[in-house]
Scaffold this motif. Sequence first.
Motif, mmCIF file in Angstrom:
data_model
loop_
_atom_site.group_PDB
_atom_site.id
_atom_site.type_symbol
_atom_site.label_atom_id
_atom_site.label_comp_id
_atom_site.label_asym_id
_atom_site.label_seq_id
_atom_site.Cartn_x
_atom_site.Cartn_y
_atom_site.Cartn_z
ATOM 1 N N THR A 185 0.854 -1.198 0.000
ATOM 2 C CA THR A 185 0.000 0.000 0.000
ATOM 3 C C THR A 185 0.880 1.235 0.000
ATOM 4 O OG1 THR A 185 -0.094 0.091 2.420
ATOM 5 C CG2 THR A 185 -1.831 -1.169 1.292
ATOM 6 N N VAL A 186 0.278 2.335 -0.404
ATOM 7 C CA VAL A 186 0.979 3.621 -0.409
ATOM 8 C C VAL A 186 0.215 4.580 0.479
ATOM 9 C CG1 VAL A 186 1.772 5.550 -1.818
ATOM 10 C CG2 VAL A 186 1.854 3.224 -2.731
ATOM 11 N N GLN A 187 0.889 5.174 1.423
ATOM 12 C CA GLN A 187 0.254 6.088 2.357
ATOM 13 C C GLN A 187 -0.243 7.353 1.653
ATOM 14 O OE1 GLN A 187 -0.464 5.407 5.540
ATOM 15 N NE2 GLN A 187 0.348 3.368 5.063
ATOM 16 N N PRO A 188 -1.313 7.948 2.149
ATOM 17 C CA PRO A 188 -1.867 9.155 1.518
ATOM 18 C C PRO A 188 -0.852 10.268 1.342
ATOM 19 C CG PRO A 188 -3.351 8.321 3.207
ATOM 20 C CD PRO A 188 -2.090 7.514 3.313
ATOM 21 N N ALA A 189 0.008 10.473 2.347
ATOM 22 C CA ALA A 189 0.983 11.565 2.267
ATOM 23 C C ALA A 189 1.961 11.351 1.122
ATOM 24 C CB ALA A 189 1.742 11.678 3.592
ATOM 25 N N ALA A 190 2.386 10.088 0.944
ATOM 26 C CA ALA A 190 3.331 9.783 -0.128
ATOM 27 C C ALA A 190 2.681 9.959 -1.493
ATOM 28 C CB ALA A 190 3.845 8.355 0.024
ATOM 29 N N LEU A 191 1.425 9.515 -1.605
ATOM 30 C CA LEU A 191 0.714 9.653 -2.872
ATOM 31 C C LEU A 191 0.433 11.121 -3.177
ATOM 32 C CD1 LEU A 191 -0.214 7.619 -4.969
ATOM 33 C CD2 LEU A 191 -2.490 7.698 -3.950
ATOM 34 N N GLN A 192 0.105 11.881 -2.126
ATOM 35 C CA GLN A 192 -0.142 13.310 -2.291
ATOM 36 C C GLN A 192 1.117 14.026 -2.769
ATOM 37 O OE1 GLN A 192 -3.157 15.263 -1.588
ATOM 38 N NE2 GLN A 192 -1.879 16.588 -2.863
ATOM 39 N N GLU A 193 2.256 13.647 -2.179
ATOM 40 C CA GLU A 193 3.524 14.265 -2.576
ATOM 41 C C GLU A 193 3.843 13.970 -4.027
ATOM 42 O OE1 GLU A 193 8.287 14.161 -1.342
ATOM 43 O OE2 GLU A 193 6.795 13.044 -0.168
ATOM 44 N N THR A 211 -3.836 3.881 -0.834
ATOM 45 C CA THR A 211 -4.001 3.198 -2.109
ATOM 46 C C THR A 211 -3.215 1.901 -2.132
ATOM 47 O OG1 THR A 211 -4.273 5.318 -3.231
ATOM 48 C CG2 THR A 211 -3.733 3.423 -4.602
ATOM 49 N N THR A 212 -3.895 0.835 -2.514
ATOM 50 C CA THR A 212 -3.231 -0.460 -2.666
ATOM 51 C C THR A 212 -2.670 -0.565 -4.067
ATOM 52 O OG1 THR A 212 -4.746 -1.496 -1.111
ATOM 53 C CG2 THR A 212 -3.533 -2.950 -2.583
ATOM 54 N N MET A 213 -1.397 -0.861 -4.179
ATOM 55 C CA MET A 213 -0.778 -1.020 -5.494
ATOM 56 C C MET A 213 0.494 -1.835 -5.344
ATOM 57 S SD MET A 213 0.993 2.699 -6.234
ATOM 58 C CE MET A 213 -0.553 3.544 -6.402
ATOM 59 N N GLY A 214 0.989 -2.313 -6.451
ATOM 60 C CA GLY A 214 2.216 -3.078 -6.431
ATOM 61 C C GLY A 214 2.003 -4.495 -5.942
ATOM 62 N N GLY A 215 3.084 -5.171 -5.632
ATOM 63 C CA GLY A 215 3.019 -6.555 -5.208
ATOM 64 C C GLY A 215 3.556 -7.489 -6.272
#
Length: 352
Positions: A185-193, A211-215
């Motif tokens: 998953t990607v934290q909101p702050a990281a995705l926002q940045e 957001t769930t992504m990758g794997g």
Amino acid sequence: MSNPVPAAATDPVVSNPLEVATKMGGVQRSAIFLMSLGEADAAEVLKHMGPKEVQRVGAAMAQMENINRSQVDSVLRFFIETARNETGLGVGVDGYIRNMLTQALGEDKASGLIDRILLGGNTTGLDTLKWMEPRAVADVIRYEHPQIQAIVVAYLDSDQAAEILGYFDPKVRLDILLRVAGLTTVQPAALQELNNILERQFSGRSGSQTTTMGGVKVAADIMNFVDSSIEGQLMDAIKEVDEDLCTQIEDLMFVFDNLADVDDRGVQALLREVSSDVLILALKGADEKVKDKIFKNMSKRASELLMDDLEAKGPVRISEVETAQKEILTIARRMAESGEIVLGGKGGEEMV
């Protein structure tokens, strides 16, 4: 668009009005249907489609020549019949869209349509990348932190992501794919940045949910689209770093030969979406089990014609075969995602 599809001087007489549309590919039918609509209605339909679908339909529209009234009528009848037999209507989810629609509709008409599609109001910086050519995306993220690169690659469609990886050095490709496989998953702050970085160049707004992504599955999906000249080298490099991860990725990859494991109903559904020209090219380099599976799920007459066409085709380039096989695999994965078929490759779930 008052009369986008003019009638030919003389339209052929067809005993079954649906026969003409049935022989067409789905993309060609979609292109004719959209070109028979007005600009505003076509734009509303295209808003619900993703970059890859819009590119394919746009390309088909650009190639339309001498479309007669009977063909348009057949497509419209086909659409109506399909609508009657469905409980609901849905349209599925790139870089050449602007040029394709401009060629198809002319610059004046296309400009308004393109604005409606691309500036629809919910585009984030990441989403905007889906409309760009892979080389351009690679240039955008080339000097970003490797983790940012991995998030972008994981977010985009697998075939686009695979092309993007092709524009990086082998060591960078390996690093990105390993990071993709390790994402959950990607934290909101990281995705926002990340969106803030991208939106300095593109318009849009970002969401606030995790957001769930990758794997590993995403990494395997990307590997399915990686050019064959890169795939072996990249898998060997992954194996050196993490042999268990390499095995997991290999188990989840669905390749053309795995079509032999798809059930008969699924193969029949897939064949209805694949043009005969693409199928002939793909089968030129296919395993005998795959060929047998295809022939088994066609009528006797159709299979005989296909066999004759295969023999008459003669030698073809390996690159052409690979391109055709990837096109079929793309359709198969799309149908699997929508629940129309079940893929039964090495990573497929066992049925009881």
